[in-house]
Design a protein around this motif. Structure first.
Motif, PDB file in Angstrom:
ATOM      1  N   LEU A 104      -6.067  -9.504 -11.136  1.00 22.78           N
ATOM      2  CA  LEU A 104      -5.958  -8.052 -11.177  1.00 22.78           C
ATOM      3  C   LEU A 104      -4.729  -7.638 -10.393  1.00 22.78           C
ATOM      4  CD1 LEU A 104      -7.143  -5.247 -11.874  1.00 22.78           C
ATOM      5  CD2 LEU A 104      -8.444  -5.381  -9.744  1.00 22.78           C
ATOM      6  N   VAL A 105      -3.886  -6.823 -11.040  1.00 20.78           N
ATOM      7  CA  VAL A 105      -2.748  -6.230 -10.346  1.00 20.78           C
ATOM      8  C   VAL A 105      -2.974  -4.729 -10.332  1.00 20.78           C
ATOM      9  CG1 VAL A 105      -0.252  -5.897 -10.320  1.00 20.78           C
ATOM     10  CG2 VAL A 105      -1.210  -8.063 -11.132  1.00 20.78           C
ATOM     11  N   MET A 106      -2.885  -4.118  -9.168  1.00 25.01           N
ATOM     12  CA  MET A 106      -3.121  -2.676  -9.081  1.00 25.01           C
ATOM     13  C   MET A 106      -2.152  -2.018  -8.120  1.00 25.01           C
ATOM     14  SD  MET A 106      -6.730  -2.623  -6.975  1.00 25.01           S
ATOM     15  CE  MET A 106      -6.769  -0.843  -6.754  1.00 25.01           C
ATOM     16  N   GLY A 107      -1.873  -0.767  -8.415  1.00 28.20           N
ATOM     17  CA  GLY A 107      -1.041   0.005  -7.519  1.00 28.20           C
ATOM     18  C   GLY A 107      -1.857   0.572  -6.378  1.00 28.20           C
ATOM     19  N   MET A 108      -1.170   1.040  -5.377  1.00 30.35           N
ATOM     20  CA  MET A 108      -1.840   1.518  -4.172  1.00 30.35           C
ATOM     21  C   MET A 108      -2.644   2.788  -4.415  1.00 30.35           C
ATOM     22  SD  MET A 108       0.729   0.612  -1.034  1.00 30.35           S
ATOM     23  CE  MET A 108       2.230   1.228  -1.752  1.00 30.35           C
ATOM     24  N   THR A 109      -2.380   3.484  -5.505  1.00 28.40           N
ATOM     25  CA  THR A 109      -3.144   4.712  -5.778  1.00 28.40           C
ATOM     26  C   THR A 109      -4.235   4.498  -6.822  1.00 28.40           C
ATOM     27  OG1 THR A 109      -1.529   5.363  -7.444  1.00 28.40           O
ATOM     28  CG2 THR A 109      -1.182   6.173  -5.194  1.00 28.40           C
ATOM     29  N   ASN A 110      -4.321   3.280  -7.339  1.00 29.60           N
ATOM     30  CA  ASN A 110      -5.306   3.003  -8.397  1.00 29.60           C
ATOM     31  C   ASN A 110      -6.715   2.877  -7.844  1.00 29.60           C
ATOM     32  OD1 ASN A 110      -3.103   0.776 -10.273  1.00 29.60           O
ATOM     33  ND2 ASN A 110      -3.285   2.991 -10.304  1.00 29.60           N
ATOM     34  N   LYS A 111      -7.681   3.027  -8.758  1.00 24.08           N
ATOM     35  CA  LYS A 111      -9.079   2.678  -8.483  1.00 24.08           C
ATOM     36  C   LYS A 111      -9.479   1.601  -9.468  1.00 24.08           C
ATOM     37  CE  LYS A 111     -10.927   7.100  -6.826  1.00 24.08           C
ATOM     38  NZ  LYS A 111     -11.946   8.142  -7.066  1.00 24.08           N
TER      39      LYS A 111
END
Lengths: 114, 116
Positions: free
Chosen positions: A11-18
């Motif tokens: 999983l790759v996610m940005g700092m603002t993602n949920k």
């Protein structure tokens, strides 16, 4: 059958993602665990659920939110993570919470926070 | 607090030979459990062997055996007839034997390489 299944594997996610990590076991186990493992380090305990109730929270930041919807499922909800939270997240289960019960691990979910 | 120490960051062994991985621990408890877990490149932690502290007899699982020295607080793992599939990270772990024993305390790990 000693299988603990984790999704997604990566999983790759940005700092603002949920996002959420999911864990499932069909062994009838009543204790489930989340561990965090950084590269070249041993796993560190985050949470323990016993009979679907949170029994241990190892002072984990609130941006990590565990949930146990039923005895077979364990989720880890992620929100506003930091790059230093990038790690392998391991789910585990045991027949019961006590120390006589072997803990079985899943293959983990690799999390990268960008 | 309990601590687990693995003093060998890396070990190597020739295929078919025997290797011993070291582990020491510190505890004031008399009732506890010790484990060796294997973590191959697939990253899944796999239980190799477990030892109850109240048992004097050393645990054995096929090619894997332990040397449990309770007084010395030592718990080494011997792998006989090493195979290529044994290459992995090995973690020694401790768990208290009472109702608070929900936590596994891991050592820092030993990376085992198996040479063909």
């Amino acid at each position: 059958d000693t299988e603990v299944t984790q999704t997604p594997k990566h999983l790759v996610m940005g700092m603002t993602n949920k996002k959420s990590l999911k864990c499932e076991q069909h062994m009838g186990h009543r204790a489930m665990y989340w561990y965090k493992q950084k590269a070249k380090k041993p796993p560190e305990l985050m949470f323990v659920y016993s009979y679907e109730k949170l029994s241990i929270n190892e002072s984990v930041p609130s941006r990590f939110s565990p949930e146990c919807p039923n005895s077979s499922l364990l989720n880890l909800h992620l929100h506003a993570l930091q790059p230093e939270d990038s790690a392998l997240y391991l789910c585990a289960s045991s027949q019961a919470p006590g120390p006589r019960n072997t803990i079985y691990f899943g293959e983990g979910s690799w999390l990268t926070v960008v | 607090a309990q601590t687990v120490t693995q003093s060998q960051p890396e070990m190597s062994v020739q295929e078919a030979e025997t290797v011993t991985l070291s582990c020491t621990y510190d505890t004031s408890e008399s009732d506890y459990y010790l484990f060796w877990y294997k973590q191959p490149p697939s990253r899944q932690m796999i239980l190799v062997i477990r030892q109850e502290a109240y048992k004097q007899q050393n645990a054995t699982e096929n090619r894997f055996s332990v040397n449990f020295q309770k007084a010395a607080k030592s718990f080494s793992l011997k792998i006989s007839d090493s195979q290529l599939g044994d290459a992995a990270m090995y973690f020694c772990a401790y768990r208290r034997g009472n109702n608070a024993g929900n936590m596994l305390t891991f050592g820092g790990g030993t990376r085992l390489m198996v040479k063909p």
